[in-house]
Design a protein around this motif. Sequence first.
Motif, PDB file in Angstrom:
ATOM      1  N   LYS A 251      56.231   8.702  23.292  1.00 39.99           N
ATOM      2  CA  LYS A 251      57.519   7.996  23.436  1.00 39.99           C
ATOM      3  C   LYS A 251      57.897   8.254  24.885  1.00 39.99           C
ATOM      4  CE  LYS A 251      60.825   7.872  20.774  1.00 39.99           C
ATOM      5  NZ  LYS A 251      61.984   8.243  19.842  1.00 39.99           N
ATOM      6  N   ARG A 252      57.301   9.357  25.457  1.00 44.62           N
ATOM      7  CA  ARG A 252      57.925  10.077  26.715  1.00 44.62           C
ATOM      8  C   ARG A 252      57.374   9.080  27.865  1.00 44.62           C
ATOM      9  NH1 ARG A 252      62.170  13.251  26.558  1.00 44.62           N
ATOM     10  NH2 ARG A 252      61.389  14.166  28.487  1.00 44.62           N
ATOM     11  N   PRO A 253      58.198   8.997  29.080  1.00 47.03           N
ATOM     12  CA  PRO A 253      57.773   8.246  30.197  1.00 47.03           C
ATOM     13  C   PRO A 253      56.269   8.697  30.679  1.00 47.03           C
ATOM     14  CG  PRO A 253      60.212   8.748  30.434  1.00 47.03           C
ATOM     15  CD  PRO A 253      59.449   9.462  29.158  1.00 47.03           C
ATOM     16  N   PHE A 254      55.464   7.881  31.056  1.00 48.81           N
ATOM     17  CA  PHE A 254      54.239   8.407  31.535  1.00 48.81           C
ATOM     18  C   PHE A 254      53.799   7.563  32.697  1.00 48.81           C
ATOM     19  CE2 PHE A 254      53.740   4.568  28.688  1.00 48.81           C
ATOM     20  CZ  PHE A 254      52.598   3.844  29.267  1.00 48.81           C
ATOM     21  N   ARG A 255      52.687   8.383  33.404  1.00 47.69           N
ATOM     22  CA  ARG A 255      52.116   7.833  34.774  1.00 47.69           C
ATOM     23  C   ARG A 255      51.200   6.569  34.274  1.00 47.69           C
ATOM     24  NH1 ARG A 255      51.508  11.936  36.649  1.00 47.69           N
ATOM     25  NH2 ARG A 255      53.269  12.129  38.150  1.00 47.69           N
ATOM     26  N   ALA A 256      51.407   5.277  34.817  1.00 41.64           N
ATOM     27  CA  ALA A 256      50.460   4.282  34.194  1.00 41.64           C
ATOM     28  C   ALA A 256      49.649   3.753  35.451  1.00 41.64           C
ATOM     29  CB  ALA A 256      51.317   3.260  33.553  1.00 41.64           C
ATOM     30  N   PHE A 257      48.457   3.244  35.181  1.00 42.80           N
ATOM     31  CA  PHE A 257      47.483   2.795  36.300  1.00 42.80           C
ATOM     32  C   PHE A 257      47.682   1.156  36.157  1.00 42.80           C
ATOM     33  CE2 PHE A 257      44.323   6.496  36.275  1.00 42.80           C
ATOM     34  CZ  PHE A 257      45.518   7.454  36.704  1.00 42.80           C
ATOM     35  N   LEU A 258      47.640   0.568  37.138  1.00 43.52           N
ATOM     36  CA  LEU A 258      47.507  -0.988  37.181  1.00 43.52           C
ATOM     37  C   LEU A 258      46.196  -1.087  37.503  1.00 43.52           C
ATOM     38  CD1 LEU A 258      48.651  -3.853  37.108  1.00 43.52           C
ATOM     39  CD2 LEU A 258      49.380  -3.613  39.515  1.00 43.52           C
ATOM     40  N   LEU A 259      45.319  -1.918  36.630  1.00 44.61           N
ATOM     41  CA  LEU A 259      44.061  -2.445  36.913  1.00 44.61           C
ATOM     42  C   LEU A 259      43.888  -3.836  36.969  1.00 44.61           C
ATOM     43  CD1 LEU A 259      41.931  -0.128  34.054  1.00 44.61           C
ATOM     44  CD2 LEU A 259      42.820   0.349  36.567  1.00 44.61           C
ATOM     45  N   ALA A 260      43.115  -4.329  37.979  1.00 45.62           N
ATOM     46  CA  ALA A 260      42.768  -5.747  38.080  1.00 45.62           C
ATOM     47  C   ALA A 260      41.202  -5.899  37.459  1.00 45.62           C
ATOM     48  CB  ALA A 260      43.001  -6.253  39.499  1.00 45.62           C
ATOM     49  N   GLN A 261      41.077  -6.891  36.974  1.00 45.26           N
ATOM     50  CA  GLN A 261      39.535  -7.236  36.605  1.00 45.26           C
ATOM     51  C   GLN A 261      38.794  -7.853  37.705  1.00 45.26           C
ATOM     52  OE1 GLN A 261      39.388 -10.852  34.104  1.00 45.26           O
ATOM     53  NE2 GLN A 261      37.570  -9.985  33.103  1.00 45.26           N
ATOM     54  N   GLN A 262      37.535  -7.260  37.980  1.00 45.31           N
ATOM     55  CA  GLN A 262      36.767  -7.657  38.967  1.00 45.31           C
ATOM     56  C   GLN A 262      35.599  -8.665  38.586  1.00 45.31           C
ATOM     57  OE1 GLN A 262      36.941  -6.299  42.436  1.00 45.31           O
ATOM     58  NE2 GLN A 262      38.678  -6.309  41.296  1.00 45.31           N
ATOM     59  N   TYR A 263      34.812  -8.316  37.647  1.00 47.61           N
ATOM     60  CA  TYR A 263      33.940  -9.273  37.148  1.00 47.61           C
ATOM     61  C   TYR A 263      33.447  -8.694  35.580  1.00 47.61           C
ATOM     62  CZ  TYR A 263      31.872  -5.688  40.478  1.00 47.61           C
ATOM     63  OH  TYR A 263      31.851  -4.796  41.049  1.00 47.61           O
ATOM     64  N   GLY A 264      33.263  -9.478  34.620  1.00 47.02           N
ATOM     65  CA  GLY A 264      32.983  -8.993  33.228  1.00 47.02           C
ATOM     66  C   GLY A 264      34.053  -8.143  32.736  1.00 47.02           C
ATOM     67  N   GLU A 265      33.754  -6.957  32.292  1.00 46.36           N
ATOM     68  CA  GLU A 265      34.600  -6.152  31.953  1.00 46.36           C
ATOM     69  C   GLU A 265      35.008  -4.831  32.967  1.00 46.36           C
ATOM     70  OE1 GLU A 265      37.002  -6.426  29.383  1.00 46.36           O
ATOM     71  OE2 GLU A 265      36.047  -8.551  29.320  1.00 46.36           O
ATOM     72  N   GLN A 266      34.574  -5.107  34.040  1.00 54.33           N
ATOM     73  CA  GLN A 266      34.851  -4.056  35.232  1.00 54.33           C
ATOM     74  C   GLN A 266      36.177  -4.286  35.896  1.00 54.33           C
ATOM     75  OE1 GLN A 266      31.403  -3.738  37.468  1.00 54.33           O
ATOM     76  NE2 GLN A 266      30.343  -2.480  36.171  1.00 54.33           N
ATOM     77  N   TYR A 267      36.848  -3.180  36.046  1.00 49.90           N
ATOM     78  CA  TYR A 267      38.109  -3.234  36.526  1.00 49.90           C
ATOM     79  C   TYR A 267      38.296  -2.342  38.010  1.00 49.90           C
ATOM     80  CZ  TYR A 267      39.840  -5.517  32.467  1.00 49.90           C
ATOM     81  OH  TYR A 267      39.988  -6.530  31.425  1.00 49.90           O
ATOM     82  N   THR A 268      39.084  -2.554  38.702  1.00 50.46           N
ATOM     83  CA  THR A 268      39.707  -1.789  39.857  1.00 50.46           C
ATOM     84  C   THR A 268      40.997  -1.385  39.780  1.00 50.46           C
ATOM     85  OG1 THR A 268      39.404  -1.546  42.277  1.00 50.46           O
ATOM     86  CG2 THR A 268      39.995  -3.582  41.551  1.00 50.46           C
ATOM     87  N   ARG A 269      41.185  -0.031  40.143  1.00 59.18           N
ATOM     88  CA  ARG A 269      42.582   0.320  40.232  1.00 59.18           C
ATOM     89  C   ARG A 269      43.447  -0.197  41.510  1.00 59.18           C
ATOM     90  NH1 ARG A 269      44.526   6.814  40.228  1.00 59.18           N
ATOM     91  NH2 ARG A 269      46.881   6.509  40.302  1.00 59.18           N
ATOM     92  N   ILE A 271      46.368   0.306  43.800  1.00 56.77           N
ATOM     93  CA  ILE A 271      47.056   1.450  44.247  1.00 56.77           C
ATOM     94  C   ILE A 271      48.484   1.154  44.558  1.00 56.77           C
ATOM     95  CG2 ILE A 271      47.313   3.554  45.616  1.00 56.77           C
ATOM     96  CD1 ILE A 271      45.199   3.426  43.620  1.00 56.77           C
ATOM     97  N   SER A 272      49.462   1.729  44.074  1.00 57.06           N
ATOM     98  CA  SER A 272      50.853   1.497  44.393  1.00 57.06           C
ATOM     99  C   SER A 272      51.414   2.671  45.471  1.00 57.06           C
ATOM    100  CB  SER A 272      51.878   1.556  43.251  1.00 57.06           C
ATOM    101  OG  SER A 272      53.200   1.677  43.676  1.00 57.06           O
ATOM    102  N   GLU A 273      52.370   2.419  46.321  1.00 59.42           N
ATOM    103  CA  GLU A 273      52.845   3.199  47.174  1.00 59.42           C
ATOM    104  C   GLU A 273      53.635   4.642  46.674  1.00 59.42           C
ATOM    105  OE1 GLU A 273      52.232   3.185  50.580  1.00 59.42           O
ATOM    106  OE2 GLU A 273      51.193   1.306  50.112  1.00 59.42           O
TER     107      GLU A 273
END
Length: 301
Positions: A251-269, A271-273
């Motif tokens: 329930k506590r706040p957590f550090r999240a990653f934003l991922l974008a789909q590249q091809y198929g089921e592969q993703y890239t992260r 990066i935020s400032e």
Amino acid sequence: MRDPREKLVWASKRFTEKPEDVAYSLFGIFGVHLPVIYGETKQKALGRLLEKIVAQSRDISVLDWVGKSSEFNSCLPADITSYGSTVVLPCPSEDEIQASIVSLQVAVDGTVALELHDKLNGTNHPGFSNQRLHLPCIVFRVTQIKGRRHQLEDGEIYFTYDVKANGLRDLPTITTSKRLPFLQARPAAQKFLLVRPWDRRLLELPDFSDDAESMDDLSPSPSPSDSHGGFFEEHESLDSGRTLRLIARLKRPFRAFLLAQQYGEQYTRIISEHDIIAEIQETTSESIRDIIDCVKTVEVV
């Protein structure tokens, strides 16, 4: 210092004459054995070191950093100095955990909590293969991204994004120096995910880095049909307390990653400032069932 990330934060303030030595000089400190290849790029040398650290420690906090992503893998930093600028999230006190458990005893069915615990306990450890990161995580599907372009007086361009994801509270605005690869006219053309990298330490097992020893300390996992009755009551001190503590920490706040789909089921992260700090919207039996379905391993390049 025993914690891998604590060592990386310390190393982020040190300098070497040769770029590759920023990684080579840490081999002994982390107890790793890798070939020294002078002439390779600093990013590849650091990437090889971090890959080995993740494999040995299984500590996903190595992936917590802010800065420029590496050519080695988008979940790793291009420079070790990126470890010196992340926010340390406060750990909840025991009183806060116990207060949360009291409310969860009413809101969450015990068998659902036990099922979540078993699902997370059965996940694989993070690991690299051919520079691809196999990341166990809780996945939250992004439902909306609204972007804005900004230009400062000195001509510098940056972008801000308001992101909404299933099961999460509204997120703070995400700032990045790059435009997201997102086509407004075709929002379904590319899939975005907000993920919570899974940290096995939240299970509070006796030794989270030793599978065999940890599993010996757990009772056999019941099947769903066996969980509705005497089992959960019989093991209430072991299972109810442990599972509700797990949800209290989730329930506590957590550090999240934003991922974008590249091809198929592969993703890239992406990066935020700044760190992306997220929080689960609610903790009910229904929302916990949704989380169970969202426990997956994602491949990040």
